[in-house]
Design a protein around this motif. Structure first.
Motif, PDB file in Angstrom:
ATOM      1  N   LYS A 488      31.084  17.299  59.440  1.00  0.00           N
ATOM      2  CA  LYS A 488      32.829  16.772  59.100  1.00  0.00           C
ATOM      3  C   LYS A 488      33.900  17.170  58.134  1.00  0.00           C
ATOM      4  O   LYS A 488      33.523  18.329  57.800  1.00  0.00           O
ATOM      5  CB  LYS A 488      31.970  15.137  58.296  1.00  0.00           C
ATOM      6  CG  LYS A 488      31.458  15.673  56.583  1.00  0.00           C
ATOM      7  CD  LYS A 488      30.628  15.081  55.255  1.00  0.00           C
ATOM      8  CE  LYS A 488      29.934  15.699  54.337  1.00  0.00           C
ATOM      9  NZ  LYS A 488      29.497  14.755  53.888  1.00  0.00           N
ATOM     10  N   TYR A 492      33.652  21.803  57.639  1.00  0.00           N
ATOM     11  CA  TYR A 492      34.096  21.779  55.687  1.00  0.00           C
ATOM     12  C   TYR A 492      35.205  22.967  56.274  1.00  0.00           C
ATOM     13  O   TYR A 492      35.049  23.722  55.480  1.00  0.00           O
ATOM     14  CB  TYR A 492      32.463  22.436  55.111  1.00  0.00           C
ATOM     15  CG  TYR A 492      31.584  21.471  55.423  1.00  0.00           C
ATOM     16  CD1 TYR A 492      31.128  20.721  55.718  1.00  0.00           C
ATOM     17  CD2 TYR A 492      30.815  21.372  53.698  1.00  0.00           C
ATOM     18  CE1 TYR A 492      29.883  19.602  55.166  1.00  0.00           C
ATOM     19  CE2 TYR A 492      29.436  20.451  53.698  1.00  0.00           C
ATOM     20  CZ  TYR A 492      29.616  19.741  54.053  1.00  0.00           C
ATOM     21  OH  TYR A 492      28.565  18.341  53.458  1.00  0.00           O
ATOM     22  N   HIS A 628      21.010   8.846  50.079  1.00  0.00           N
ATOM     23  CA  HIS A 628      21.428  10.283  50.088  1.00  0.00           C
ATOM     24  C   HIS A 628      21.195  10.901  48.146  1.00  0.00           C
ATOM     25  O   HIS A 628      21.203   9.487  47.455  1.00  0.00           O
ATOM     26  CB  HIS A 628      22.721  10.411  50.197  1.00  0.00           C
ATOM     27  CG  HIS A 628      23.838  11.311  49.273  1.00  0.00           C
ATOM     28  ND1 HIS A 628      23.291  12.090  50.255  1.00  0.00           N
ATOM     29  CD2 HIS A 628      24.780  11.968  50.013  1.00  0.00           C
ATOM     30  CE1 HIS A 628      23.942  13.463  50.574  1.00  0.00           C
ATOM     31  NE2 HIS A 628      24.792  12.924  50.138  1.00  0.00           N
ATOM     32  N   ASN A 669      19.868  16.696  51.314  1.00  0.00           N
ATOM     33  CA  ASN A 669      21.014  17.686  51.628  1.00  0.00           C
ATOM     34  C   ASN A 669      20.519  19.186  51.703  1.00  0.00           C
ATOM     35  O   ASN A 669      19.474  18.907  51.296  1.00  0.00           O
ATOM     36  CB  ASN A 669      22.038  17.502  50.915  1.00  0.00           C
ATOM     37  CG  ASN A 669      21.996  17.744  49.612  1.00  0.00           C
ATOM     38  OD1 ASN A 669      20.705  17.870  49.064  1.00  0.00           O
ATOM     39  ND2 ASN A 669      23.115  17.259  48.941  1.00  0.00           N
ATOM     40  N   SER A 670      21.939  19.703  51.861  1.00  0.00           N
ATOM     41  CA  SER A 670      21.622  21.184  51.430  1.00  0.00           C
ATOM     42  C   SER A 670      20.431  21.443  50.253  1.00  0.00           C
ATOM     43  O   SER A 670      19.258  22.515  50.062  1.00  0.00           O
ATOM     44  CB  SER A 670      22.941  21.974  51.305  1.00  0.00           C
ATOM     45  OG  SER A 670      23.625  21.828  52.404  1.00  0.00           O
ATOM     46  N   ARG A 685      19.888  16.790  56.188  1.00  0.00           N
ATOM     47  CA  ARG A 685      20.621  16.557  56.525  1.00  0.00           C
ATOM     48  C   ARG A 685      21.778  17.604  56.139  1.00  0.00           C
ATOM     49  O   ARG A 685      21.971  17.990  54.648  1.00  0.00           O
ATOM     50  CB  ARG A 685      21.628  15.293  56.058  1.00  0.00           C
ATOM     51  CG  ARG A 685      21.439  13.735  56.835  1.00  0.00           C
ATOM     52  CD  ARG A 685      22.201  13.010  56.625  1.00  0.00           C
ATOM     53  NE  ARG A 685      22.056  13.016  55.290  1.00  0.00           N
ATOM     54  CZ  ARG A 685      21.018  12.323  54.457  1.00  0.00           C
ATOM     55  NH1 ARG A 685      20.522  11.319  54.569  1.00  0.00           N
ATOM     56  NH2 ARG A 685      21.399  12.164  52.886  1.00  0.00           N
ATOM     57  N   GLY A 687      24.355  20.169  55.049  1.00  0.00           N
ATOM     58  CA  GLY A 687      25.405  20.664  54.954  1.00  0.00           C
ATOM     59  C   GLY A 687      26.894  22.278  53.658  1.00  0.00           C
ATOM     60  O   GLY A 687      25.929  22.909  55.277  1.00  0.00           O
ATOM     61  N   ILE A 688      27.312  21.999  52.974  1.00  0.00           N
ATOM     62  CA  ILE A 688      27.230  23.227  52.498  1.00  0.00           C
ATOM     63  C   ILE A 688      26.857  24.440  52.641  1.00  0.00           C
ATOM     64  O   ILE A 688      27.192  24.979  52.518  1.00  0.00           O
ATOM     65  CB  ILE A 688      27.547  22.629  51.014  1.00  0.00           C
ATOM     66  CG1 ILE A 688      28.976  23.810  51.051  1.00  0.00           C
ATOM     67  CG2 ILE A 688      26.524  23.043  50.258  1.00  0.00           C
ATOM     68  CD1 ILE A 688      29.848  23.663  49.446  1.00  0.00           C
ATOM     69  N   TYR A 815      32.854  22.841  47.393  1.00  0.00           N
ATOM     70  CA  TYR A 815      33.363  21.886  48.436  1.00  0.00           C
ATOM     71  C   TYR A 815      34.774  21.587  48.311  1.00  0.00           C
ATOM     72  O   TYR A 815      35.259  21.430  49.915  1.00  0.00           O
ATOM     73  CB  TYR A 815      32.608  20.184  48.426  1.00  0.00           C
ATOM     74  CG  TYR A 815      31.280  20.738  48.126  1.00  0.00           C
ATOM     75  CD1 TYR A 815      30.343  19.759  49.790  1.00  0.00           C
ATOM     76  CD2 TYR A 815      30.447  20.650  47.319  1.00  0.00           C
ATOM     77  CE1 TYR A 815      28.797  19.625  49.053  1.00  0.00           C
ATOM     78  CE2 TYR A 815      28.928  20.872  47.384  1.00  0.00           C
ATOM     79  CZ  TYR A 815      28.752  20.606  48.141  1.00  0.00           C
ATOM     80  OH  TYR A 815      27.156  20.184  48.434  1.00  0.00           O
TER      81      TYR A 815
HETATM   82  C1  LIG Z   1      28.375  15.651  53.358  1.00  0.00           C
HETATM   83  C2  LIG Z   1      26.558  14.482  53.145  1.00  0.00           C
HETATM   84  C3  LIG Z   1      25.649  15.539  53.392  1.00  0.00           C
HETATM   85  C4  LIG Z   1      25.646  17.738  53.187  1.00  0.00           C
HETATM   86  O1  LIG Z   1      26.102  17.381  51.925  1.00  0.00           O
HETATM   87  P1  LIG Z   1      25.467  19.026  51.286  1.00  0.00           P
HETATM   88  O2  LIG Z   1      25.653  18.930  50.323  1.00  0.00           O
HETATM   89  O3  LIG Z   1      26.555  19.574  51.588  1.00  0.00           O
HETATM   90  O4  LIG Z   1      24.390  19.507  52.009  1.00  0.00           O
HETATM   91  C5  LIG Z   1      24.246  15.024  53.547  1.00  0.00           C
HETATM   92  N1  LIG Z   1      24.256  13.724  53.916  1.00  0.00           N
HETATM   93  C6  LIG Z   1      25.453  12.987  52.982  1.00  0.00           C
HETATM   94  C7  LIG Z   1      25.381  11.479  53.545  1.00  0.00           C
HETATM   95  C8  LIG Z   1      26.571  13.538  52.824  1.00  0.00           C
HETATM   96  O5  LIG Z   1      27.940  12.889  53.230  1.00  0.00           O
END
Ligand SMILES: *Cc1c(COP(=O)(O)O)cnc(C)c1O
Length: 834
Positions: A488, A492, A628, A669-670, A685, A687-688, A815
């Motif tokens: 998304k 980043y 989340h 998440n990360s 999931r 991300g960062i 971020y």
């Molecule tokens: C952006 C996002 C993530 C990733 O989070 P990071 O901290 O960047 O790893 C995971 N899950 C959802 C629902 C997100 O919106």
């Protein structure tokens, strides 16, 4: 069939299915063997079917991978041969070691923390007139890279130069047997890859194993630890070994050197020589010293000849750079090197990047391959064909002579000049162009002609760092947990299409974007991975279906709207297409559960309604269910995270029981991946962390920064104390200063809060504070303490200046800074090598 009977040594070795084009030519497939290797991140056995389709008929497979399913599958490939072994990697290594034994030529083995590739490339440049050289392509120095490099050795080679890199104890033994150096170079010792070793000494000792059979060993005695360990360990096992040590600090050594500016004086067993060296930064001096000492030790030339070779030395570019070209082209710049193994790597990079453009390759003669010409160019032509290159342009007299091997429509020029004057570059448009040439052809002139000029501010994205980070998280979650990567917000800030192409190449399981149009753009760039859309607005429903994008469903309202939209659409389609689409597969959806964030998602007590609804509408299938964590990165929220996990498990269990099937579950998440491995479930999931920020801070050095934001100095002026700089006279100087104006402002993403000395930039090794307010397109910094000139490169963040630190200075999170780099800032992508 045994490996001896098959004579695998004579085959082309394939270890990555992506090395083989769609339709391997018969010569290529007939002579190729695929080694299926189970690695930490990949399992080669998953690609046997694909390779069989492409025409490969010889496979080495591992017993432990031969589950009943796979065995059953292999029976279908009746005309293929399978050799079963315990470890395919070990077989590759053993075969390479046997291959090496057939040659009695000098072989230079290089290891050390830094500089291996540069020393190798420079030595090869310096010795090109005296030897036919086989060397590792790029930095191919791993447990797999080394055997593949050494397997290139053939009867015409008169010198081998190979590098070996290790990151864990006990890895060098296998590499030693394969390289079997006669001359060793130990470049230096640093702190990189320390994680696998207990102590620095242990690391040095392991690296020294590369040289146990060498006749000569070259190193810099100023590294006291190396000197000590070498004397201790090697003198005992190999009493005949000749140590050719050197020092620039007067430490006891065989050769003594001093450097004044670029004038090097070197004395040793060969007498005293005076040389002018072409590069004088400390790292280059060290690398050059190793090369010069090696040249003098090999005794192939005198000081004058050596000097003239040094004058021709060129910097080593190990990077494969992705550049924006004219006429909507993308360039892959590999203009300093050309050998067949390197060509293969570059073509696979072209393959990876090129999902939609026309593929064009501009290639020079391959110098010094050691192979007979016709065999060499037939091989090159096969590689070009196998990688579905639509337009081939060959430059050089030898390629021109061998044009018969190449497809009709290929064009040839005897020289780079001829190409530049006769070829109209306007013919190249909407193409992905690989430009690869040996040094003497000066292909940088071609790149220059084809490149769209970029200037000013740019964000450099290191694709190898991205891969490194992906692998780090893959290793963390293990083989049984899938990975969805969040791309998304323009990945980043890193550039969605290119990042997604890399992720597709590395076969991640899922991508996620915030909005439908981001998903559409990925599809238009040739991404066919499944994509989840987190904010599926009703007005984008048709787009979602058209582009196979999968919505996140977070409320009953949205569930009903989507389901009736899908029903209507399928009805229309059923009428139009009759029975065929009646069996249309249910549409995948992703259910978001609100376990405490209180943003989007179903609360636990809404689930019975959701389940009832889904049971009566069979056109939807819950592909995954997720939630989340609100504070995955902070220990103070551990008990809340635990509570969220429990709520999530209850919710998914209820869903499973109600639906009668099990959707894929994902929570982390990360930061969560690092801090709560026990919650990783079926998927995570990422991300960062992928983009280079390890937000849990537990394993900070494990990920590498991916983006480097560069700008330039537009102007420098002397401003006396007492004057002010910038808007509103905020930057009043308390000293006579040199003020540099940079070509970056808040509209580019340089946060306004970094003004007035809060933030710094990095200029030629010195941190320079901002002065006054940040403007829309410009920022002023104080360069009084820095060597700085107009036009110099400025680093805003990257390796030297971490984005986490920048964020901390202005009380925000990385971020925000990453995603804040404006889209007007050009993204430039590169690979470091291999
Ligand atoms: C952006 C996002 C993530 C990733 O989070 P990071 O901290 O960047 O790893 C995971 N899950 C959802 C629902 C997100 O919106």
């Amino acid at each position: 069939m045994t490996t001896q009977e098959l004579q695998l040594d004579k085959f082309r070795w394939i270890t990555d299915s992506r090395q083989v084009g769609e339709q391997a030519t018969t010569t290529q497939s007939g002579e190729s063997v695929f080694f299926a290797i189970q690695g930490e991140h990949h399992d080669g056995h998953n690609f046997i079917g694909e390779l069989y389709q492409k025409g490969i008929r010889f496979f080495v497979v591992e017993r432990s991978a031969l589950m009943p399913d796979l065995r059953a599958e292999l029976i279908d490939y009746a005309d293929a041969q399978f050799v079963e072994v315990d470890s395919s990697l070990q077989l590759v290594q053993t075969l390479a070691a046997e291959h090496r034994r057939q040659f009695r030529i000098p072989v230079v083995g290089i290891t050390g923390s830094n500089g291996k590739t540069i020393v190798k490339e420079w030595l090869a440049q310096l010795l090109a007139d005296d030897f036919v050289i086989a060397k590792s392509p790029k930095s191919y120095n791993s447990q797999l890279g080394v055997p593949l490099s050494v397997h290139q050795l053939n009867a015409s080679h008169t010198l081998g130069i190979f590098e070996a890199g290790i990151s864990r104890p006990h890895e060098m033994q296998a590499l030693e047997a394969i390289i079997r150096s006669t001359i060793g170079i130990f470049t230096n010792i640093g702190t990189a890859h320390d994680e696998g070793f207990r102590t620095r000494k242990q690391k040095i000792a392991e690296k020294l194993r590369l040289f146990i059979h060498a006749e000569t060993l070259i190193y810099c005695a100023d590294y006291a630890d190396i000197d000590e360990e070498a004397n201790l360990l090697l003198k005992a096992v190999n009493t005949d070994m000749r140590f050719v040590t050197w020092s620039m600090t007067g430490r006891e050594a065989v050769c003594q050197a001093t450097l004044e500016q670029d004038r090097l004086t070197l004395s040793g067993p060969f007498g005293t020589v005076l040389l002018t060296i072409p590069f004088t930064d400390p790292a280059s001096v060290e690398n050059l010293m190793h090369c010069i000492v090696a040249m003098l030790t090999l005794r192939v030339l005198d000081a004058d000849a050596l000097q003239s070779r040094l004058n021709r030395l060129r910097p080593v570019s190990m990077r494969l750079e992705l550049k924006e070209g004219i006429n909507n082209c993308v360039l892959i710049d590999d203009s300093y090197n050309n050998d067949v193994a390197g060509l293969q790597l570059a073509l696979s990079f072209l393959n990876q990047q090129s999902t939609r453009g026309r593929r064009v390759v501009i290639l020079s003669d391959v110098l010094q391959s050691g192979q007979p010409e016709s065999e060499l160019y037939e091989q090159v032509a096969n590689l070009i064909r196998a990688n579905r290159v639509e337009q081939f342009i060959g430059i050089g007299p030898v390629l021109t002579q061998n044009r018969r091997f190449f497809a009709d429509g290929s064009i040839f020029f005897p020289t780079t000049d001829a190409f530049l004057t006769e070829f109209s570059v306007r013919e190249l448009r909407d193409s992905d162009i690989l430009v690869k040439g040996a040094r003497p052809f000066s292909f940088e002139r071609i790149v220059n002609r084809l490149q769209r000029k970029v200037h000013g501010t740019l964000l450099e994205i290191n694709l190898d760092a991205l891969t490194h980070n992906l692998n780090y998280y893959r290793e963390k979650v293990g083989a049984n947990t899938k990975i969805m990567v969040m791309v998304k917000a323009f990945a980043y800030g890193s550039g969605s299409a290119e990042v997604a192409q890399l992720l597709q190449f590395h076969r991640v399981d899922y991508l996620a974007v915030a909005y439908a149009d981001e998903g559409v753009s990925l599809r238009q760039h040739g991404i066919d991975l499944p994509i989840m859309v987190m904010n599926p607005a009703p007005e984008t429903f048709a787009t979602l279906l058209e582009y196979s994008l999968e919505p996140e469903i977070y409320s009953i309202r949205l569930l009903k709207e989507w389901s009736s939209f899908v029903a209507k659409h399928t009805e229309a389609e059923t009428v139009a297409l009759s029975s065929r689409s009646a069996q249309r597969k249910p549409c995948p959806i992703h259910l978001k559960i609100d376990t405490g964030m209180h943003r989007l998602g179903f609360l636990e007590d809404e689930l019975p309604v959701v389940i009832e609804y889904l049971k009566s509408y069979s056109n939807l299938r819950v592909e995954t269910v997720f939630s989340h964590l609100v504070g995955a990165d902070e220990a103070q929220f551990n008990s809340f995270s635990q509570q969220q996990f429990k709520t999530f498990l209850r919710a998914t269990a209820a869903l499973e029981a109600g639906l009668g099937y099990r959707p894929t579950r994902h929570l982390l998440n990360s930061a969560g991946i690092v801090r709560f491995p026990e919650y990783r479930l079926d998927m995570v999931r990422l991300g960062i962390g992928l983009y280079g920020v390890e937000s849990s801070q537990l394993d900070k050095e494990a990920v590498r920064p991916v983006g480097t934001l560069h700008t330039v100095i537009s102007q420098i002026k002397a401003v006396p104390a007492g004057e002010s700089v910038g808007y509103s006279r905020r930057g009043v100087l308390d000293h006579d200063a040199r003020i540099a104006t940079l070509a970056i402002g808040y509209a580019d993403g340089f946060d306004r809060r970094l003004g007035n000395g809060v933030g710094h930039v990095w200029i030629n090794g010195v941190r320079c504070p901002t002065v006054g307010n940040v403007c829309m397109d410009m920022t002023m910094v104080d360069v009084t303490q820095a060597p700085a000139a107009e036009g110099d490169d400025v680093i805003v963040f990257g390796d030297e200046l971490r984005i986490t630190e920048l964020a901390r200075q202005i009380g925000t999170i990385p971020y925000e800074l990453l995603t804040g780099v404006s889209e007007r800032v050009k993204r430039v992508f590169f690979k470091e090598g291999n």
